[in-house]
Enzyme design. Structure first.
Site, PDB file in Angstrom:
ATOM      1  N   LYS A 162      55.515  40.874  59.283  1.00  0.00           N
ATOM      2  CA  LYS A 162      55.648  41.602  60.037  1.00  0.00           C
ATOM      3  C   LYS A 162      57.154  42.605  59.318  1.00  0.00           C
ATOM      4  O   LYS A 162      58.147  42.432  59.165  1.00  0.00           O
ATOM      5  CB  LYS A 162      56.842  40.923  61.412  1.00  0.00           C
ATOM      6  N   GLY A 201      55.378  45.693  65.028  1.00  0.00           N
ATOM      7  CA  GLY A 201      56.051  45.406  66.581  1.00  0.00           C
ATOM      8  C   GLY A 201      57.643  45.620  66.218  1.00  0.00           C
ATOM      9  O   GLY A 201      58.194  45.807  64.870  1.00  0.00           O
ATOM     10  N   GLY A 246      61.661  43.764  66.184  1.00  0.00           N
ATOM     11  CA  GLY A 246      62.015  42.721  65.038  1.00  0.00           C
ATOM     12  C   GLY A 246      62.078  41.497  66.603  1.00  0.00           C
ATOM     13  O   GLY A 246      62.172  40.389  66.178  1.00  0.00           O
ATOM     14  N   PRO A 247      62.761  42.302  67.266  1.00  0.00           N
ATOM     15  CA  PRO A 247      63.037  41.183  68.636  1.00  0.00           C
ATOM     16  C   PRO A 247      61.930  40.169  69.354  1.00  0.00           C
ATOM     17  O   PRO A 247      62.266  39.489  69.816  1.00  0.00           O
ATOM     18  CB  PRO A 247      64.450  41.629  69.421  1.00  0.00           C
ATOM     19  N   GLY A 250      59.755  40.330  65.330  1.00  0.00           N
ATOM     20  CA  GLY A 250      59.912  39.356  63.919  1.00  0.00           C
ATOM     21  C   GLY A 250      60.095  38.312  64.419  1.00  0.00           C
ATOM     22  O   GLY A 250      60.207  37.171  63.817  1.00  0.00           O
ATOM     23  N   GLU A 309      67.047  37.488  52.176  1.00  0.00           N
ATOM     24  CA  GLU A 309      67.939  38.357  50.543  1.00  0.00           C
ATOM     25  C   GLU A 309      68.710  39.388  52.331  1.00  0.00           C
ATOM     26  O   GLU A 309      67.519  40.001  52.460  1.00  0.00           O
ATOM     27  CB  GLU A 309      66.339  39.325  50.483  1.00  0.00           C
ATOM     28  N   CYS A 324      70.012  47.578  48.659  1.00  0.00           N
ATOM     29  CA  CYS A 324      71.071  46.325  49.487  1.00  0.00           C
ATOM     30  C   CYS A 324      72.068  45.780  48.243  1.00  0.00           C
ATOM     31  O   CYS A 324      73.198  45.810  47.906  1.00  0.00           O
ATOM     32  CB  CYS A 324      70.313  45.689  49.550  1.00  0.00           C
ATOM     33  N   GLU A 383      79.281  46.439  53.991  1.00  0.00           N
ATOM     34  CA  GLU A 383      78.173  47.316  53.621  1.00  0.00           C
ATOM     35  C   GLU A 383      77.456  48.382  54.619  1.00  0.00           C
ATOM     36  O   GLU A 383      77.614  48.513  55.917  1.00  0.00           O
ATOM     37  CB  GLU A 383      76.743  46.500  53.338  1.00  0.00           C
TER      38      GLU A 383
HETATM   39  P1  NAD Z   1      67.591  44.449  60.217  1.00  0.00           P
HETATM   40  O1  NAD Z   1      68.133  42.795  59.353  1.00  0.00           O
HETATM   41  O2  NAD Z   1      67.792  44.741  62.222  1.00  0.00           O
HETATM   42  O3  NAD Z   1      65.758  45.004  59.891  1.00  0.00           O
HETATM   43  C1  NAD Z   1      65.087  44.227  59.078  1.00  0.00           C
HETATM   44  C2  NAD Z   1      63.734  43.423  59.339  1.00  0.00           C
HETATM   45  O4  NAD Z   1      64.310  42.486  60.264  1.00  0.00           O
HETATM   46  C3  NAD Z   1      62.855  44.321  60.199  1.00  0.00           C
HETATM   47  O5  NAD Z   1      61.332  44.011  59.649  1.00  0.00           O
HETATM   48  C4  NAD Z   1      63.529  44.097  62.384  1.00  0.00           C
HETATM   49  O6  NAD Z   1      62.260  44.267  62.986  1.00  0.00           O
HETATM   50  C5  NAD Z   1      63.736  42.512  62.169  1.00  0.00           C
HETATM   51  N1  NAD Z   1      64.099  42.479  62.562  1.00  0.00           N
HETATM   52  C6  NAD Z   1      65.572  42.787  63.495  1.00  0.00           C
HETATM   53  N2  NAD Z   1      65.222  41.837  64.510  1.00  0.00           N
HETATM   54  C7  NAD Z   1      64.863  40.563  63.974  1.00  0.00           C
HETATM   55  C8  NAD Z   1      64.916  39.424  64.499  1.00  0.00           C
HETATM   56  N3  NAD Z   1      66.337  38.873  65.687  1.00  0.00           N
HETATM   57  N4  NAD Z   1      64.110  38.717  65.124  1.00  0.00           N
HETATM   58  C9  NAD Z   1      63.712  38.204  63.463  1.00  0.00           C
HETATM   59  N5  NAD Z   1      63.216  39.873  62.835  1.00  0.00           N
HETATM   60  C10 NAD Z   1      63.872  41.098  63.348  1.00  0.00           C
HETATM   61  O7  NAD Z   1      68.444  45.914  59.710  1.00  0.00           O
HETATM   62  P2  NAD Z   1      67.792  47.411  60.386  1.00  0.00           P
HETATM   63  O8  NAD Z   1      68.709  47.680  61.791  1.00  0.00           O
HETATM   64  O9  NAD Z   1      66.611  47.756  59.847  1.00  0.00           O
HETATM   65  O10 NAD Z   1      69.056  47.565  59.150  1.00  0.00           O
HETATM   66  C11 NAD Z   1      70.610  47.033  59.233  1.00  0.00           C
HETATM   67  C12 NAD Z   1      71.392  46.779  58.349  1.00  0.00           C
HETATM   68  O11 NAD Z   1      71.007  45.885  58.134  1.00  0.00           O
HETATM   69  C13 NAD Z   1      71.695  48.495  57.363  1.00  0.00           C
HETATM   70  O12 NAD Z   1      72.920  48.910  57.475  1.00  0.00           O
HETATM   71  C14 NAD Z   1      71.986  47.252  55.969  1.00  0.00           C
HETATM   72  O13 NAD Z   1      73.102  47.343  56.204  1.00  0.00           O
HETATM   73  C15 NAD Z   1      71.244  46.803  56.446  1.00  0.00           C
HETATM   74  N6  NAD Z   1      69.206  45.973  55.557  1.00  0.00           N
HETATM   75  C16 NAD Z   1      69.794  45.967  54.494  1.00  0.00           C
HETATM   76  C17 NAD Z   1      68.564  45.345  53.731  1.00  0.00           C
HETATM   77  C18 NAD Z   1      68.495  44.973  52.617  1.00  0.00           C
HETATM   78  O14 NAD Z   1      67.292  45.428  51.686  1.00  0.00           O
HETATM   79  N7  NAD Z   1      69.476  43.923  52.381  1.00  0.00           N
HETATM   80  C19 NAD Z   1      67.642  46.038  53.802  1.00  0.00           C
HETATM   81  C20 NAD Z   1      67.416  47.075  55.407  1.00  0.00           C
HETATM   82  C21 NAD Z   1      68.876  46.882  56.084  1.00  0.00           C
END
Ligand code: NAD
Length: 462
Positions: free
Chosen positions: A170, A201, A203-204, A207, A245, A279, A369
């Site tokens: 996903k 799709g 995340g919430p 995912g 990660e 990150c 971050e």
């Molecule tokens: P996020 O954690 O919301 O999204 C990452 C992935 O998780 C996406 O595929 C998303 O669709 C999925 N996701 C979101 N909610 C979920 C849920 N409830 N259950 C399962 N999967 C879910 O990150 P974001 O909103 O895209 O970015 C927000 C912040 O996250 C950034 O500002 C940054 O600080 C951090 N970030 C970190 C990394 C990293 O590599 N460590 C990468 C992206 C973002």
């Protein structure tokens, strides 16, 4: 490549369950460049069933054959590297040169490394009167972010394939076209039907359905700490394996004996690359009090040069978030020496390369971050204070140490609570384990350590 309007499940593009779609927007100009289906829990379930059905066959496939498929996948990524770079530039906004040199090239190196590891890893070992088999965990649910869209997919899918696992991916909402291109590459590489499946799709919705699906044996997640924490909790309750990660707030420690100009310039470049959306970025620069003013001047000068060279942030929400952090830095008393909260252009999700001086440990910009082109420069009095500041966040993903003498830098690095440290500008190594101490995550990706995440052991006694 034209966007697919279905999901890649069981070796073919199939109609999505629902009719909802996600617009894919180019953050450089706000144009909609495509649409992908927004997967439902039913799409996820169909994909997990396909992955489960394919597991007995793929896990019994000799490692040499799995290596051959990974090698073919690498070759397809090489053949399509220009298309990949252009796609990532369109979805993420990164300058084309960076997309070519990093976003397209890193996954090729990683796929190649797992082709080799699959062929050479000892999946069986003798321990006294036992034979220990390293067997695949099973079905992997991979959830990836947008910041290195293809690298993060390949860093999960390649070791999972090498181990003999099957996968449901996903990808992030912002960069699903790259994921569709990857699914095409997997297909072209002759990976059997059901071994790799893609559900695009939200995340919430998709995912969460994948993370909570009882048919998934290991959830591998890269993204925010907030979501990672929830996924970890759900996996704990289900006694399911999990790899996380998460975020970082890495320290770039410049010891007094270092080549200051080099350390500052490389440090600024590290933060600004990919518009700060990395990150492992060294977002906190730690400089000795006696060299502080010189370092601040060097950093401000270096950041000014990045003005036109960095791309936009991935979307308007991230742009607002990062500008909010810059405003907070000003409000909490840090001193702006480059950039600022004003958008540098009217069009697109751009943020100015920003440098803060006089940042103290307790400030929000020194702890959280930001995920944008924002550097905080902190002052220290002696090495012990530098170490305390370096280790003084909830994160521990990466870092850097600079010193005149390599041994001095290594001694300091060994005391840092973090998963990776680059010594005097050491280069990225795609075979070195990558992952976090503390709240930066659980588990390691890349190389041999990344492979073992997807294996479990069985001992037979004789
Ligand atoms: P996020 O954690 O919301 O999204 C990452 C992935 O998780 C996406 O595929 C998303 O669709 C999925 N996701 C979101 N909610 C979920 C849920 N409830 N259950 C399962 N999967 C879910 O990150 P974001 O909103 O895209 O970015 C927000 C912040 O996250 C950034 O500002 C940054 O600080 C951090 N970030 C970190 C990394 C990293 O590599 N460590 C990468 C992206 C973002």
């Amino acid at each position: 490549m034209k966007a697919h309007d279905g999901m890649y499940i069981d070796g073919a593009w199939r109609d999505a369950d629902g009719r909802d779609a996600i617009d894919v927007v180019n953050p450089a100009d706000g144009q909609v460049i495509g649409q992908v289906p927004a997967g439902t829990a039913l799409d996820v379930d169909t994909a997990v069933r396909a992955a489960r059905a394919a597991l007995p066959g793929w896990s019994a496939t000799p490692p040499a054959e799995r290596a051959a498929r990974l090698s073919a996948l690498r070759d397809v990524l090489v053949a399509r590297k220009d298309e990949i770079a252009e796609m990532i530039t369109a979805e993420l906004g990164s300058p084309l040169k960076f997309s070519q040199a990093v976003h397209a090239a890193a996954p090729i190196a990683v796929a190649g490394s797992y082709a080799e590891l699959a062929a050479t890893y000892a999946f069986e070992e003798k321990v006294g009167n036992s034979v220990v088999h390293h067997e695949p965990i099973g079905v992997v649910g991979a959830i990836t972010p947008w910041n290195y869209p293809l690298h993060q997919i390949v860093a999960k899918v390649a070791p999972a394939l090498a181990a003999g696992c099957t996968i449901v991916l996903k990808p992030a909402e912002d960069t699903p076209l790259t994921a569709q291109l990857f699914a095409e590459a997997v297909h072209e590489a002759g990976v059997p039907a059901g071994v790799f499946n893609l559900v695009t799709g939200l995340g919430p919705v998709a995912g969460q359905a994948l993370a909570e699906h009882p048919g998934v044996d290991l959830v591998s997640f890269t993204g925010s700490t907030a979501v990672g924490r929830r996924i970890g909790a759900a996996a704990g309750a289900a006694v399911k394996r999990v790899a996380l990660e998460l975020g970082g707030k890495s320290a770039n420690v410049i010891l007094p004996s270092a080549d200051l100009a080099k350390a500052v310039n490389v440090g600024v470049a590290n933060v600004m690359s990919n518009s700060g959306q990395t990150c492992s970025a060294w977002t906190r620069m730690l400089v000795h009090r006696d060299q502080y003013d010189e370092a601040v001047a060097l950093a401000a000068e270096a950041a000014a040069k990045y003005g036109d060279r960095i791309g936009p942030l991935v979307n308007a929400k991230q742009q607002e978030r990062v500008r909010g952090y810059i405003e907070k830095g000003v409000a909490e008393g840090a001193r702006l020496v480059a950039g600022g909260p004003e958008a540098p252009r009217e069009e697109g999700c751009y943020v100015s390369p920003t440098v803060f001086a006089d940042v103290t440990e307790d400030m929000t910009i020194a702890q959280e971050e930001i995920f944008g082109p924002v550097l905080s420069i902190l002052r220290y009095d002696d090495e012990e204070e530098a170490l305390r500041i370096a280790n003084g966040t909830v994160y521990g993903l990466a870092g850097a140490v600079w010193a005149g003498d390599e041994a001095e830098a290594v001694a300091f690095a060994r005391r840092m609570d973090t998963g990776q440290v680059d010594i005097n500008g050491g280069r990225f190594n795609p075979l070195a384990p990558f992952g976090g101490y503390k709240q930066s995550g659980v588990g390691r990706e890349l190389g041999l350590h990344g492979l073992t995440e997807y294996l479990q052991t069985k001992s037979l006694q004789f």
